[in-house]
Design an enzyme around this catalytic site. Structure first.
Site, PDB file in Angstrom:
ATOM      1  CE1 TYR A  60      -3.083  -2.971   0.285  1.00  0.00           C
ATOM      2  CE2 TYR A  60      -3.407  -2.504   2.606  1.00  0.00           C
ATOM      3  CZ  TYR A  60      -3.682  -3.261   1.496  1.00  0.00           C
ATOM      4  OH  TYR A  60      -4.553  -4.318   1.594  1.00  0.00           O
ATOM      5  CG  HIS A 127      -1.317  -8.696  -0.060  1.00  0.00           C
ATOM      6  ND1 HIS A 127      -0.953  -7.372   0.003  1.00  0.00           N
ATOM      7  CD2 HIS A 127      -2.648  -8.686  -0.290  1.00  0.00           C
ATOM      8  CE1 HIS A 127      -2.024  -6.613  -0.181  1.00  0.00           C
ATOM      9  NE2 HIS A 127      -3.062  -7.379  -0.374  1.00  0.00           N
ATOM     10  NE  ARG A 210     -12.630  -4.603  -5.059  1.00  0.00           N
ATOM     11  CZ  ARG A 210     -11.406  -4.874  -4.621  1.00  0.00           C
ATOM     12  NH1 ARG A 210     -10.643  -3.905  -4.194  1.00  0.00           N
ATOM     13  NH2 ARG A 210     -10.940  -6.105  -4.612  1.00  0.00           N
ATOM     14  N   GLY A 216     -24.003   3.655  -4.043  1.00  0.00           N
ATOM     15  CA  GLY A 216     -24.418   3.164  -5.359  1.00  0.00           C
ATOM     16  C   GLY A 216     -23.593   3.762  -6.485  1.00  0.00           C
TER      17      GLY A 216
END
Length: 339
Positions: A60, A127, A210, A216
């Site tokens: 990240y 990961h 996500r 929406g």
């Protein structure tokens, strides 16, 4: 606001908050990095609220999210949290690759410890699974790191059932992290039962699709050029309108329950079992407060069934080109040759 409760994660003795905090979006992938002081304030607010499982990864940023977490843990904060980070996915010459070589396992762990400025990682995940290296080889090195006191517990992310079994035979696996939400339910057929059979905890990432279940199709209006969700199949125009139907149904049910759509989506996951810990990510304190509010939303069997019926109308693959558990089986030990 009542503090978030605790749960046992897996059967190896680890305890965490009922909900964790995914820290990825603070530094990477969902737009540009957010202001460091604001993110440290958010992390401290989460800890004060009882959310003590912090989830990061060396990829990240890369690396910047671990550095951020390290700064947030200064001043006696470290002892209050369960820290999870990951290795194996890395960026080489601008491209992602996966590496599970023993030498890299150790190198990655030492580097994460340094960036986080800690002596021991509570939960260390692979990961993504390196399909060139037998899982036994990678886990064998992680087992040594446990014995040396550099990590406490071992986890897997996006691993297939056979890989989970083979890994668990070398050293007990505490948690498997996987994408699980109202629009990502493929793990329920084999992965979840495998984890439960072996006593492995389940950590659900992207539990809000996500971010989709927060607003929406409107969420696409917030995407910047750095936001990799704009390339994901479910956010493409040809799929988005179909998926909006799901959001509208969830929104209707949430209105009846007196909660938000994201709270309903999270509450559904919390109702899947006492071995499930969702780790929604956010960069805003108000969204964090909303997420932990999901813990007080109670759903009847009839409501759960109505919510689950929506999964059949999801359109588009969940991750595009990213490797997921379906192609993560590693070769047998006998086929691996050292250089």
């Amino acid at each position: 606001m009542a503090k978030v409760g605790r749960m046992k994660l897996g059967s190896q003795g680890m305890e965490v908050s009922l909900q964790g905090l995914g820290c990825m979006s603070m530094s990477a992938f969902y737009g540009p990095p957010k202001p460091e002081p604001d993110m440290i304030s958010l992390i401290h607010h989460a800890i004060d609220s009882g959310v003590t499982l912090l989830d990061t990864s060396d990829v990240y940023g890369p690396h910047t999210n671990e550095l951020l977490i390290g700064k947030a843990l200064k001043g006696g904060v470290r002892e209050k949290v369960e820290l999870a980070t990951k290795f194996a996915a890395r960026v080489v010459d601008g491209k992602f690759e996966v590496c599970g070589d023993p030498s890299y396992v150790r190198e990655a762990c030492e580097a994460s410890l340094k960036r986080l400025d800690i002596d021991c990682i509570d939960l260390y995940y692979i990961h993504r699974i390196d399909t060139r290296v037998p899982i036994e080889i990678t886990i064998g090195e992680l087992k040594k790191l446990v014995e040396e006191g550099k990590i406490k517990y071992i986890g897997l992310s996006e691993a297939s059932p056979s890989t989970i079994r083979r890994a668990h035979a070398v050293h007990p696996i505490t948690a498997v992290q996987l994408e699980w939400s109202l629009w990502a339910r493929d793990v329920e057929e084999e992965i979840i039962p495998t984890c439960r059979e072996l006593g492995i905890g389940i950590v659900a990432y992207s539990p809000l699709g996500r971010g989709f279940f927060s607003s929406g199709t409107k969420i696409t209006d917030t995407f910047t050029k750095e936001d990799y969700r704009q390339h994901m199949p479910r956010f493409q125009p040809e799929n988005l309108q179909q998926n909006q139907i799901i959001f509208e149904r969830v929104n209707e049910l949430a209105t009846k329950k007196g909660c938000t759509p994201s709270q309903l989506a999270l509450a559904w996951l919390h109702h899947q079992g006492n071995d499930v810990c969702p780790i929604p990510g956010t960069t805003k304190i108000e969204n964090f407060n909303q997420n932990i509010g999901a813990l007080s939303v109670k759903l009847t069997p009839e409501e759960l069934a109505e919510i689950e019926s929506l999964a059949d109308i999801v359109k588009g693959d969940r991750s595009g080109s990213e490797p997921t558990w379906k192609d993560s089986d590693t070769p047998p030990l006998s086929s691996w040759k050292t250089a």
